[in-house]
Design a protein around this motif. Structure first.
Motif, PDB file in Angstrom:
ATOM      1  N   ASN A  36      33.165  33.894  31.501  1.00 10.45           N
ATOM      2  CA  ASN A  36      32.893  32.472  31.263  1.00 10.45           C
ATOM      3  C   ASN A  36      31.436  32.198  30.905  1.00 10.45           C
ATOM      4  OD1 ASN A  36      31.924  33.042  33.779  1.00 10.45           O
ATOM      5  ND2 ASN A  36      32.981  31.385  34.831  1.00 10.45           N
ATOM      6  N   ASP A  37      30.581  33.216  30.909  1.00  9.32           N
ATOM      7  CA  ASP A  37      29.184  33.056  30.499  1.00  9.32           C
ATOM      8  C   ASP A  37      28.969  33.309  29.009  1.00  9.32           C
ATOM      9  OD1 ASP A  37      28.502  32.476  33.092  1.00  9.32           O
ATOM     10  OD2 ASP A  37      27.738  34.475  33.557  1.00  9.32           O
ATOM     11  N   VAL A  38      30.008  33.777  28.312  1.00  5.28           N
ATOM     12  CA  VAL A  38      29.874  34.142  26.903  1.00  5.28           C
ATOM     13  C   VAL A  38      30.991  33.489  26.110  1.00  5.28           C
ATOM     14  CG1 VAL A  38      29.965  36.066  25.260  1.00  5.28           C
ATOM     15  CG2 VAL A  38      28.829  36.358  27.432  1.00  5.28           C
ATOM     16  N   GLU A  39      30.624  33.001  24.949  1.00  2.00           N
ATOM     17  CA  GLU A  39      31.633  32.486  24.026  1.00  2.00           C
ATOM     18  C   GLU A  39      31.699  33.457  22.849  1.00  2.00           C
ATOM     19  OE1 GLU A  39      32.432  28.159  22.551  1.00  2.00           O
ATOM     20  OE2 GLU A  39      30.856  29.030  21.300  1.00  2.00           O
ATOM     21  N   ILE A  40      32.879  33.975  22.591  1.00  6.18           N
ATOM     22  CA  ILE A  40      33.057  34.852  21.438  1.00  6.18           C
ATOM     23  C   ILE A  40      33.364  33.938  20.259  1.00  6.18           C
ATOM     24  CG2 ILE A  40      34.368  36.746  20.421  1.00  6.18           C
ATOM     25  CD1 ILE A  40      32.760  37.583  22.875  1.00  6.18           C
ATOM     26  N   ALA A  41      32.458  33.931  19.294  1.00  9.06           N
ATOM     27  CA  ALA A  41      32.586  33.031  18.154  1.00  9.06           C
ATOM     28  C   ALA A  41      32.174  33.758  16.884  1.00  9.06           C
ATOM     29  CB  ALA A  41      31.723  31.791  18.367  1.00  9.06           C
ATOM     30  N   GLU A  59      34.874  42.426  28.765  1.00  5.60           N
ATOM     31  CA  GLU A  59      33.937  43.206  29.576  1.00  5.60           C
ATOM     32  C   GLU A  59      32.593  43.145  28.870  1.00  5.60           C
ATOM     33  OE1 GLU A  59      35.154  47.220  30.950  1.00  5.60           O
ATOM     34  OE2 GLU A  59      36.969  46.795  29.782  1.00  5.60           O
ATOM     35  N   GLY A  60      31.524  42.855  29.595  1.00  9.08           N
ATOM     36  CA  GLY A  60      30.220  42.772  28.953  1.00  9.08           C
ATOM     37  C   GLY A  60      29.082  43.157  29.869  1.00  9.08           C
ATOM     38  N   ILE A  61      27.990  43.620  29.257  1.00  6.96           N
ATOM     39  CA  ILE A  61      26.760  43.932  29.975  1.00  6.96           C
ATOM     40  C   ILE A  61      25.585  43.393  29.174  1.00  6.96           C
ATOM     41  CG2 ILE A  61      27.605  45.969  31.196  1.00  6.96           C
ATOM     42  CD1 ILE A  61      26.196  47.696  29.037  1.00  6.96           C
ATOM     43  N   ASP A  62      24.498  43.114  29.867  1.00  5.85           N
ATOM     44  CA  ASP A  62      23.289  42.633  29.214  1.00  5.85           C
ATOM     45  C   ASP A  62      22.105  42.990  30.102  1.00  5.85           C
ATOM     46  OD1 ASP A  62      21.639  41.444  27.361  1.00  5.85           O
ATOM     47  OD2 ASP A  62      22.279  39.394  27.775  1.00  5.85           O
ATOM     48  N   PHE A  70      22.633  43.756  24.736  1.00  7.80           N
ATOM     49  CA  PHE A  70      23.936  43.144  24.970  1.00  7.80           C
ATOM     50  C   PHE A  70      25.043  43.982  24.336  1.00  7.80           C
ATOM     51  CE2 PHE A  70      27.452  40.329  23.941  1.00  7.80           C
ATOM     52  CZ  PHE A  70      27.630  39.650  25.128  1.00  7.80           C
ATOM     53  N   ARG A  71      26.106  44.249  25.097  1.00 12.40           N
ATOM     54  CA  ARG A  71      27.309  44.927  24.603  1.00 12.40           C
ATOM     55  C   ARG A  71      28.501  44.255  25.246  1.00 12.40           C
ATOM     56  NH1 ARG A  71      23.289  47.028  23.274  1.00 12.40           N
ATOM     57  NH2 ARG A  71      22.748  49.151  22.808  1.00 12.40           N
ATOM     58  N   ALA A  72      29.597  44.147  24.510  1.00 12.53           N
ATOM     59  CA  ALA A  72      30.811  43.577  25.077  1.00 12.53           C
ATOM     60  C   ALA A  72      32.026  44.131  24.355  1.00 12.53           C
ATOM     61  CB  ALA A  72      30.791  42.059  24.987  1.00 12.53           C
ATOM     62  N   GLY A 144      37.933  44.074  19.950  1.00 20.84           N
ATOM     63  CA  GLY A 144      36.673  43.508  19.487  1.00 20.84           C
ATOM     64  C   GLY A 144      35.502  44.102  20.229  1.00 20.84           C
ATOM     65  N   TYR A 145      34.391  44.252  19.521  1.00 20.69           N
ATOM     66  CA  TYR A 145      33.170  44.823  20.094  1.00 20.69           C
ATOM     67  C   TYR A 145      31.998  43.952  19.663  1.00 20.69           C
ATOM     68  CZ  TYR A 145      36.281  48.789  20.535  1.00 20.69           C
ATOM     69  OH  TYR A 145      37.353  49.584  20.829  1.00 20.69           O
ATOM     70  N   VAL A 146      31.131  43.637  20.603  1.00 15.61           N
ATOM     71  CA  VAL A 146      29.993  42.761  20.333  1.00 15.61           C
ATOM     72  C   VAL A 146      28.708  43.508  20.666  1.00 15.61           C
ATOM     73  CG1 VAL A 146      28.962  40.507  20.805  1.00 15.61           C
ATOM     74  CG2 VAL A 146      31.429  40.825  21.106  1.00 15.61           C
ATOM     75  N   TRP A 147      27.705  43.347  19.799  1.00 15.02           N
ATOM     76  CA  TRP A 147      26.368  43.861  20.085  1.00 15.02           C
ATOM     77  C   TRP A 147      25.371  43.024  19.308  1.00 15.02           C
ATOM     78  CZ3 TRP A 147      29.731  46.331  16.796  1.00 15.02           C
ATOM     79  CH2 TRP A 147      29.287  46.620  15.508  1.00 15.02           C
TER      80      TRP A 147
END
Length: 173
Positions: A36-41, A59-62, A70-72, A144-147
């Motif tokens: 709930n701390d991150v919005e995937i947009a 799942e995420g880390i920062d 940041f990775r998710a 999906g992968y975020v960085w």
């Protein structure tokens, strides 16, 4: 005898310092990011404003120590073809290696999927920190992968090259 003790003390200090540096780099600064701390947009074609996409199993880390830590990982029902037709691609992005204990994010495997065309990288948010963009890779399987990726303005700012007119002014330090 004094030389042997001194050499042993130096060796012990070096081992302790090396272990401490390893721990600090791989474990100490990272924190889990709550879903709930991150919005995937993603940013739609013809727009500069990101729109949220549906996702689950986040799942995420920062880390506060760097804007590119940041990775998710997540799952989405958005297909790769739908995403490619709707959202801005982010060319030349390469996933950054995550700590080994964050097992959902395998930068080598993600990079191979991007090269093979089984995944595309999209713009998530421009300048999430100065000179750093959030990018999101989506695979054919709905993974999906975020960085965070250093953008052109960031490259210029960090290497001392004049920024030019396309870049916003850097923040006051």
């Amino acid at each position: 005898m004094t030389g042997k003790i001194l050499a042993l003390a130096i060796l012990v200090c070096a081992v302790v310092a090396g272990g401490a540096m390893y721990y600090l780099q791989v474990y100490a600064f990272y924190e889990e990011v709550a879903e709930n701390d991150v919005e995937i947009a993603l940013v739609p074609l013809g727009s500069d404003t990101a729109e949220p996409i549906p996702y689950e199993t986040f799942e995420g880390i920062d880390a506060n120590s760097s804007p590119i830590r940041f990775r998710a990982c997540f799952h989405t029902e958005l297909t790769l073809s739908e995403a490619a037709e709707t959202y801005k691609l982010y060319p030349d992005a390469a996933p950054r290696v995550a700590p080994g204990w964050f097992s959902c994010f395998d930068a080598d495997a993600i990079g191979e999927m991007i090269e093979d065309g089984r995944a595309d990288v999209f713009l998530g948010q421009r300048n999430i920190a100065y000179g750093v963009d959030r990018v999101i890779a989506i695979t054919e399987e709905g993974r999906g992968y975020v960085w965070h990726e250093v953008n052109e303005c960031g490259d210029k700012a960090y290497d001392g090259t004049p920024l030019g007119e396309d870049c916003p002014p850097p923040p006051e330090s």
